[in-house]
Design a protein around this motif. Structure first.
Motif, PDB file in Angstrom:
ATOM      1  N   VAL A  16       0.844  -1.183   0.000  1.00 54.17           N
ATOM      2  CA  VAL A  16       0.000   0.000   0.000  1.00 54.17           C
ATOM      3  C   VAL A  16       0.883   1.238   0.000  1.00 54.17           C
ATOM      4  N   ILE A  17       0.589   2.178  -0.899  1.00 52.06           N
ATOM      5  CA  ILE A  17       1.357   3.411  -1.001  1.00 52.06           C
ATOM      6  C   ILE A  17       0.512   4.568  -0.489  1.00 52.06           C
ATOM      7  N   ALA A  18       1.050   5.310   0.472  1.00 46.78           N
ATOM      8  CA  ALA A  18       0.302   6.429   1.033  1.00 46.78           C
ATOM      9  C   ALA A  18       0.150   7.544   0.006  1.00 46.78           C
ATOM     10  N   PRO A  71      30.913  13.134   1.793  1.00 42.72           N
ATOM     11  CA  PRO A  71      29.752  13.757   2.445  1.00 42.72           C
ATOM     12  C   PRO A  71      29.891  15.266   2.579  1.00 42.72           C
ATOM     13  N   GLY A  72      31.129  15.768   2.692  1.00 44.46           N
ATOM     14  CA  GLY A  72      31.327  17.207   2.850  1.00 44.46           C
ATOM     15  C   GLY A  72      31.145  17.994   1.580  1.00 44.46           C
ATOM     16  N   ASP A  73      31.059  17.294   0.453  1.00 42.06           N
ATOM     17  CA  ASP A  73      30.882  17.983  -0.832  1.00 42.06           C
ATOM     18  C   ASP A  73      29.704  17.369  -1.579  1.00 42.06           C
ATOM     19  N   PHE A  74      28.624  17.127  -0.836  1.00 46.62           N
ATOM     20  CA  PHE A  74      27.469  16.441  -1.401  1.00 46.62           C
ATOM     21  C   PHE A  74      26.405  17.452  -1.827  1.00 46.62           C
ATOM     22  N   ASN A  75      25.761  17.169  -2.965  1.00 43.32           N
ATOM     23  CA  ASN A  75      24.602  17.935  -3.419  1.00 43.32           C
ATOM     24  C   ASN A  75      23.552  16.947  -3.891  1.00 43.32           C
ATOM     25  N   GLY A  76      22.296  17.231  -3.594  1.00 45.08           N
ATOM     26  CA  GLY A  76      21.253  16.318  -4.043  1.00 45.08           C
ATOM     27  C   GLY A  76      19.877  16.939  -3.955  1.00 45.08           C
ATOM     28  N   GLY A  77      18.920  16.255  -4.539  1.00 42.75           N
ATOM     29  CA  GLY A  77      17.543  16.717  -4.515  1.00 42.75           C
ATOM     30  C   GLY A  77      16.586  15.549  -4.625  1.00 42.75           C
ATOM     31  N   LEU A  78      15.319  15.824  -4.351  1.00 42.73           N
ATOM     32  CA  LEU A  78      14.297  14.796  -4.371  1.00 42.73           C
ATOM     33  C   LEU A  78      12.946  15.451  -4.623  1.00 42.73           C
ATOM     34  N   ILE A  79      12.225  14.938  -5.636  1.00 40.87           N
ATOM     35  CA  ILE A  79      10.865  15.406  -5.909  1.00 40.87           C
ATOM     36  C   ILE A  79       9.964  14.184  -5.913  1.00 40.87           C
ATOM     37  N   ASN A  80       8.874  14.228  -5.154  1.00 41.61           N
ATOM     38  CA  ASN A  80       7.970  13.086  -5.024  1.00 41.61           C
ATOM     39  C   ASN A  80       6.539  13.472  -5.352  1.00 41.61           C
ATOM     40  N   GLN A  81       5.799  12.487  -5.862  1.00 41.16           N
ATOM     41  CA  GLN A  81       4.347  12.649  -6.001  1.00 41.16           C
ATOM     42  C   GLN A  81       3.711  11.274  -6.158  1.00 41.16           C
ATOM     43  N   THR A  82       2.599  11.046  -5.464  1.00 43.15           N
ATOM     44  CA  THR A  82       1.820   9.833  -5.665  1.00 43.15           C
ATOM     45  C   THR A  82       0.874  10.053  -6.835  1.00 43.15           C
ATOM     46  N   VAL A  83       0.863   9.107  -7.761  1.00 42.20           N
ATOM     47  CA  VAL A  83      -0.024   9.172  -8.921  1.00 42.20           C
ATOM     48  C   VAL A  83      -0.758   7.843  -9.007  1.00 42.20           C
ATOM     49  N   GLY A  84      -2.015   7.828  -8.554  1.00 45.58           N
ATOM     50  CA  GLY A  84      -2.764   6.580  -8.544  1.00 45.58           C
ATOM     51  C   GLY A  84      -2.078   5.563  -7.649  1.00 45.58           C
ATOM     52  N   PRO A  85      -1.858   4.339  -8.140  1.00 41.52           N
ATOM     53  CA  PRO A  85      -1.240   3.302  -7.308  1.00 41.52           C
ATOM     54  C   PRO A  85       0.283   3.335  -7.316  1.00 41.52           C
ATOM     55  N   VAL A  86       0.879   4.397  -7.899  1.00 38.45           N
ATOM     56  CA  VAL A  86       2.346   4.444  -7.975  1.00 38.45           C
ATOM     57  C   VAL A  86       2.878   5.695  -7.287  1.00 38.45           C
ATOM     58  N   PHE A  87       4.132   5.592  -6.845  1.00 32.59           N
ATOM     59  CA  PHE A  87       4.824   6.691  -6.184  1.00 32.59           C
ATOM     60  C   PHE A  87       5.988   7.086  -7.071  1.00 32.59           C
ATOM     61  N   LEU A  88       5.988   8.320  -7.539  1.00 32.12           N
ATOM     62  CA  LEU A  88       7.010   8.805  -8.455  1.00 32.12           C
ATOM     63  C   LEU A  88       8.038   9.637  -7.704  1.00 32.12           C
ATOM     64  N   SER A  89       9.304   9.467  -8.063  1.00 36.74           N
ATOM     65  CA  SER A  89      10.370  10.269  -7.467  1.00 36.74           C
ATOM     66  C   SER A  89      11.441  10.560  -8.501  1.00 36.74           C
TER      67      SER A  89
END
Length: 327
Positions: free
Chosen positions: A4-6, A45-63
């Motif tokens: 189950v995906i919230a 770790p001292g020179d790390f860059n990152g990002g994350l975008i999420n969205q639930t679409v129906g029965p799937v979780f997109l990132s």
């Protein structure tokens, strides 16, 4: 409950505005919150860059996940602590990665993708800056059982030929839309994604015992017969066998050769019809219980439980999640 995906609206996280010393820890926490418990080791770790975008679409979780050189892993301890029983697909958008699970390794370049299962240990290796589109979904959405899925994990699918190229193109387009704003037309997008993903991996399942021409023809007749009687709540495995002059055991054996059971297959057919009707604008005034009854579910509670197990939402929440905004 597993699989189950919230429900979650679009969320975006980026390390750019954070102090350099805080970036990796904040990204690591965001990734763990979004997916399942994981261990991440960054090369620097001292020179790390990152990002994350999420969205639930129906029965799937997109990132859409980005970061710099790192090793992501999930072990038995983390699985025991939290196991939602989901499947993940990773599409390489930028950079290079290796997905490892079940004794296999898939080396991915941009456009390639592979699936991996959260119920068993896996590793993701990123040698440099990367961006990856991750789709997380219940295994039922693939229309394959766990045994079949286990033969497909960490196997590279090229994004440059066949169904793989179509799937890669659609995933890439969804990633672009997710980056620019919330993914619209949720019903259309999730259906198109899962139909293509299912088709890609269905053709890769190793055959267990090839069916003869006669048995293939029999299966086609059975499928056509059931399609015409899905709404009949009295339809049983015995009825299907009798209508085709075979024993129940022979019918069950036919489905075993497809690594399935008659009752599970029949339930999936009914649930798919219910899912389609729930998001059909022409049927939006039909009560949820009536939708279930129309396709053979006589008990509203049982229908709701079966639907949520299959798709991650209750029938009413699923319908609501696809309802277009009112202006």
């Amino acid at each position: 409950m597993t699989g189950v995906i919230a429900k979650q609206p679009r969320e975006e996280f980026n390390t750019t505005a954070l102090a350099r010393t805080d970036r990796f820890d904040a990204w690591n926490q965001a990734v763990n919150n979004a997916f399942v418990p994981l261990s991440v080791v960054a090369r620097d770790p001292g020179d790390f860059n990152g990002g994350l975008i999420n969205q639930t679409v129906g029965p799937v979780f997109l990132s859409a996940v980005s970061g710099t050189a790192s090793h992501v892993s999930r072990d038995h301890r983390q699985i025991a602590a939290n196991d939602p029983g989901l499947v993940k697909l990773g599409l390489q958008l930028r950079g290079y990665s290796v997905v490892a699970q079940d004794g296999r390794e898939a080396a991915l370049t941009p456009g390639d993708f592979a699936i991996y299962d959260t119920t068993r240990p896996y590793d993701l290796y990123f040698d440099d800056a990367f961006r990856m589109m991750v789709v997380m979904f219940p295994p039922e959405a693939l229309h394959l059982n766990r045994k079949s899925i286990a033969t497909l994990t960490a196997s590279r699918v090229s994004g440059r030929q066949g169904l793989g190229s179509l799937t890669s193109a659609l995933l890439g387009a969804v990633a672009k839309q997710l980056h620019e704003g919330a993914v619209a037309d949720a019903a259309t997008v999730s259906d198109a994604l899962m139909n293509l993903i299912s088709a890609v991996f269905a053709e890769r399942v190793p055959p267990s015992s090839p069916l003869s021409h006669e048995r293939l023809a029999l299966m086609e007749r059975i499928e056509a017969f059931v399609a015409g009687r899905l709404g009949d709540p009295e339809l049983t495995v015995s009825d299907i066998a009798a209508a085709h002059n075979v024993s129940v055991r022979y019918l069950q054996k036919l489905f075993e050769e497809r690594q399935d059971t008659v009752s599970a297959w029949l339930r999936r057919q009914r649930l798919e019809k219910c899912r389609t009707d729930l998001v059909d604008p022409r049927l939006q005034t039909r009560p949820v219980s009536a939708v279930g009854m129309h396709w053979g579910f006589t008990d509203a509670s049982s229908f709701s439980r079966a639907f949520k197990t299959a798709f991650g939402y209750s029938p009413s929440d699923y319908r609501y999640s696809y309802r277009p905004p009112q202006h």
